[in-house]
Design an enzyme around this catalytic site. Structure first.
Site, PDB file in Angstrom:
ATOM      1  N   GLY A  88     -13.726   1.029 -40.638  1.00  0.00           N
ATOM      2  CA  GLY A  88     -13.783   0.213 -39.436  1.00  0.00           C
ATOM      3  C   GLY A  88     -14.411   0.930 -38.153  1.00  0.00           C
ATOM      4  N   ASP A 121     -11.965  -1.014 -31.980  1.00  0.00           N
ATOM      5  CA  ASP A 121     -13.167  -1.042 -31.224  1.00  0.00           C
ATOM      6  C   ASP A 121     -14.501  -0.370 -32.027  1.00  0.00           C
ATOM      7  OD1 ASP A 121     -12.793   1.462 -30.902  1.00  0.00           O
ATOM      8  OD2 ASP A 121     -12.698   1.695 -28.916  1.00  0.00           O
ATOM      9  N   GLY A 122     -14.025   0.181 -33.349  1.00  0.00           N
ATOM     10  CA  GLY A 122     -14.796   0.777 -33.945  1.00  0.00           C
ATOM     11  C   GLY A 122     -15.500   2.328 -33.287  1.00  0.00           C
ATOM     12  N   ARG A 179     -12.775   7.230 -52.275  1.00  0.00           N
ATOM     13  CA  ARG A 179     -11.528   7.682 -52.203  1.00  0.00           C
ATOM     14  C   ARG A 179     -10.604   6.950 -53.417  1.00  0.00           C
ATOM     15  NH1 ARG A 179     -11.570   7.187 -45.726  1.00  0.00           N
ATOM     16  NH2 ARG A 179     -13.945   7.098 -45.617  1.00  0.00           N
ATOM     17  N   ASP A 248      -6.160   6.156 -48.489  1.00  0.00           N
ATOM     18  CA  ASP A 248      -7.616   6.051 -48.101  1.00  0.00           C
ATOM     19  C   ASP A 248      -7.948   7.358 -47.609  1.00  0.00           C
ATOM     20  OD1 ASP A 248      -5.459   5.307 -46.305  1.00  0.00           O
ATOM     21  OD2 ASP A 248      -7.040   5.054 -44.910  1.00  0.00           O
ATOM     22  N   ASP A 258     -10.779  13.495 -43.361  1.00  0.00           N
ATOM     23  CA  ASP A 258      -9.971  12.991 -42.219  1.00  0.00           C
ATOM     24  C   ASP A 258      -9.301  13.682 -41.297  1.00  0.00           C
ATOM     25  OD1 ASP A 258      -9.303  10.794 -40.618  1.00  0.00           O
ATOM     26  OD2 ASP A 258      -9.530   9.360 -42.385  1.00  0.00           O
TER      27      ASP A 258
HETATM   28  P1  AMP Z   1      -7.782   6.744 -40.199  1.00  0.00           P
HETATM   29  O1  AMP Z   1      -6.843   6.871 -39.500  1.00  0.00           O
HETATM   30  O2  AMP Z   1      -8.972   7.354 -39.539  1.00  0.00           O
HETATM   31  O3  AMP Z   1      -7.809   7.045 -41.634  1.00  0.00           O
HETATM   32  O4  AMP Z   1      -8.352   5.195 -40.334  1.00  0.00           O
HETATM   33  C1  AMP Z   1      -7.606   4.244 -40.872  1.00  0.00           C
HETATM   34  C2  AMP Z   1      -8.175   2.873 -40.865  1.00  0.00           C
HETATM   35  O5  AMP Z   1      -8.129   2.362 -39.617  1.00  0.00           O
HETATM   36  C3  AMP Z   1      -9.592   2.869 -41.515  1.00  0.00           C
HETATM   37  O6  AMP Z   1      -9.760   1.852 -42.252  1.00  0.00           O
HETATM   38  C4  AMP Z   1     -10.407   2.976 -40.221  1.00  0.00           C
HETATM   39  O7  AMP Z   1     -11.696   2.611 -40.409  1.00  0.00           O
HETATM   40  C5  AMP Z   1      -9.718   2.209 -39.318  1.00  0.00           C
HETATM   41  N1  AMP Z   1     -10.142   2.368 -37.723  1.00  0.00           N
HETATM   42  C6  AMP Z   1      -9.467   3.856 -37.240  1.00  0.00           C
HETATM   43  N2  AMP Z   1      -9.687   3.967 -36.029  1.00  0.00           N
HETATM   44  C7  AMP Z   1     -10.472   2.688 -35.646  1.00  0.00           C
HETATM   45  C8  AMP Z   1     -11.130   2.011 -34.541  1.00  0.00           C
HETATM   46  N3  AMP Z   1     -11.237   2.720 -33.493  1.00  0.00           N
HETATM   47  N4  AMP Z   1     -11.796   0.786 -34.893  1.00  0.00           N
HETATM   48  C9  AMP Z   1     -11.648   0.235 -35.995  1.00  0.00           C
HETATM   49  N5  AMP Z   1     -11.308   0.740 -37.016  1.00  0.00           N
HETATM   50  C10 AMP Z   1     -10.409   1.753 -36.796  1.00  0.00           C
HETATM   51 MG    MG Z   2      -9.339   7.623 -42.955  1.00  0.00          MG
END
Ligand code: AMP
Ligand code: MG
Length: 492
Positions: A88, A121-122, A179, A248, A258
């Site tokens: 994301g 917001d990606g 993953r 994940d 991560d």
């Molecule tokens: P994480 O906590 O980094 O392991 O992320 C968990 C999920 O949330 C993954 O699918 C990420 O791509 C999504 N994600 C985390 N932060 C964002 C963000 N700011 N915008 C979009 N997706 C996000």
């Molecule tokens: Mg992650």
């Protein structure tokens, strides 16, 4: 700059990802550049390329041959299946073969919205990206398999979280980004063909000894379990708390990935949790081996449809692998504990005695609230007869004396000269870890545009086994109040 991309995921696994371009950032500026890693990757970065690095590693100008994609994956988050997560806020821009012919992913994190962004917001904030640099490089210096940061570029834009923060894009290098959750994604949808293609690809890439004609999914499961057993045993031997071991966030390669809410433990306590969202302590320090096994059971379930055996036999065989995980882990853990205790022999008869010695030492650290890192480190002094620094850490001197006497008796069973032993212990018991208060201090300054503390801490963490007056402040434990109230965040 030329990057010799060789993008197999994008070329071979169409349909398992979404092609996607990074967004354009306003004013890219290079905050961190990992030249050693660039060299390892064989990136031809000439002096003349330096001015173009911000544009390239912000995603504004993609290098030739990049095929940016957002990978699909699912994940069990805190025990609950999210069937569709995916990249994301990340993009795999391609793969290279490094100087040792190892295939490595080059990916952006914080490069804008993708088809998997849901409401996000990606984007990424500078602080968490620099945190990933510090923690990842520290882990690398500690010889723990990990993804690494190649670059961090600040975007000149802000991101909106509970505060307004400076934005950044991190470039991450990984053995791959496949993953446990990648398998879960296709299994949950019943997409058997995709699952087969993913398995065949992953086996070729990560366990080539198990390649076709058949999909040796069971051997693959065993191999992934072995790697995770070794990885988690390393975490447990240095006090690393990942903080968000969702499926994940567990790689097939066996690399740590991560660096969100992770942190190092200070005083030894297996219940230690720093993550602000881990209310039940699911991902507490002492729970990590158990969670790894739980995650591997989810991988096993996702792989079941690949089996050509009768269902009952399939289940029984998969269960046998998962049930063998505690033993795989235990072997690795004991090996690490022996090295940390200064023991070189590993005869089976001594297993239970050595295990008791290690367990009792840990209990002693816990009861006396001893700093995990320094407790081990100063034990190396004691191997050479100097107990002063060690004794200063303990309230209960007589319990320490009793344990030390047992330890010395065990050491005498080996013929290693004490100086050799102490030196070897110092190679297994780091002097420096990224202490939470030092990391926060460095990040706070960096966010205000002052990079010197970040750079100095990073330099220190590159030699974690080397004691030097220059970095003595970094070896000091955090004040207890700080540790008691310390919270980490996912950085999303
Ligand atoms: P994480 O906590 O980094 O392991 O992320 C968990 C999920 O949330 C993954 O699918 C990420 O791509 C999504 N994600 C985390 N932060 C964002 C963000 N700011 N915008 C979009 N997706 C996000
Ligand atoms: Mg992650």
């Amino acid at each position: 700059m030329r990057i010799a991309f060789d993008n197999t995921y994008a070329h071979e696994l169409q349909g398992l990802y979404a092609p996607c371009q990074p967004y354009q950032v306003a004013a890219p500026s290079l905050v961190f550049w990992n030249q050693a890693l660039a060299n390892e990757l064989g990136l031809a970065v000439e002096d003349a390329d330096i001015p173009s690095l911000p544009a390239v590693f912000s995603g504004n100008v993609l290098p030739q041959g990049a095929t940016p994609i957002a990978q699909a994956y699912a994940g069990h988050q805190f025990g609950q299946l999210s069937p569709s997560l995916g990249d994301g806020r990340a993009l795999l821009i391609g793969e290279v073969l490094d100087c040792q012919h190892r295939r490595r992913d080059i990916a952006f994190k914080g490069s804008g919205r993708t088809p998997f962004s849901r409401n996000g917001d990606g984007k990424a904030a500078l602080g968490p990206m620099l945190r990933e640099v510090l923690l990842g490089e520290a882990m690398h210096a500690l010889s723990i398999p990990t993804t690494r940061a190649l670059a961090v570029v600040s975007t000149g834009e802000v991101v909106y979280r509970d505060q307004v923060l400076p934005g950044a894009v991190l470039t991450r290098v990984a053995a791959s980004h496949i993953r446990v959750g990648t398998f879960e994604y296709f299994a949950a949808r019943g997409e058997l063909e995709s699952l087969k293609r993913l398995a065949a690809y992953t086996i070729t890439r990560h366990t080539p000894q198990l390649q076709a004609p058949q999909l040796h999914w069971l051997d693959f499961l065993r191999e992934v379990s072995q790697r995770q057993a070794a990885l988690i045993a390393q975490w447990m031997s240095i006090g690393f708390i990942h903080g968000v071991m969702n499926t994940d966030n567990m790689t097939i390669s066996g690399e740590t990935i991560d660096y969100g809410p992770c942190a190092f433990m200070e005083a030894y306590d297996p219940h230690t949790v720093f993550s602000s969202i881990d209310h039940q302590g699911r991902y507490a320090f002492g729970n990590q081996p158990h969670i790894a096994q739980w995650n591997l059971a989810r991988l096993a379930e996702a792989l079941l449809p690949l089996s050509e055996m009768p269902p009952e036999q399939t289940l029984a065989e998969a269960e046998a692998v998962i049930n063998s995980f505690p033993n795989m882990y235990h072997q690795q853990w004991l090996k690490n504990m022996r090295a940390k205790l200064g023991l070189s022999s590993a005869n089976d008869e001594a297993d239970s005695a050595d295990e008791m010695l290690a367990q009792d030492w840990l209990e002693l650290l816990q009861v006396n609230k001893v700093d995990f890192t320094l407790g081990w480190r100063y034990l190396a002094d004691a191997a050479e007869g100097d107990e002063s620094r060690l004794r200063n850490l303990f309230a209960d001197q007589s319990a320490l004396s009793i344990w030390l006497a047992r330890w010395h008796a065990r050491l005498h069973a080996e013929e290693t000269p004490s100086a050799t032993r102490a030196n070897s212990m110092r190679q297994h018991n780091p002097w420096l870890i990224p202490r939470n208060h030092r990391v926060e201090e460095a990040l706070a300054a960096a966010i205000n545009g002052e990079l010197a503390p970040f750079e100095k801490l990073l330099a220190a963490l590159k030699s974690p086994y080397q004691e030097t007056a220059l970095y003595a402040d970094y070896a000091e434990p955090a004040p207890e109040e700080m540790t008691m109230n310390y919270q980490t965040f996912c950085g999303t």
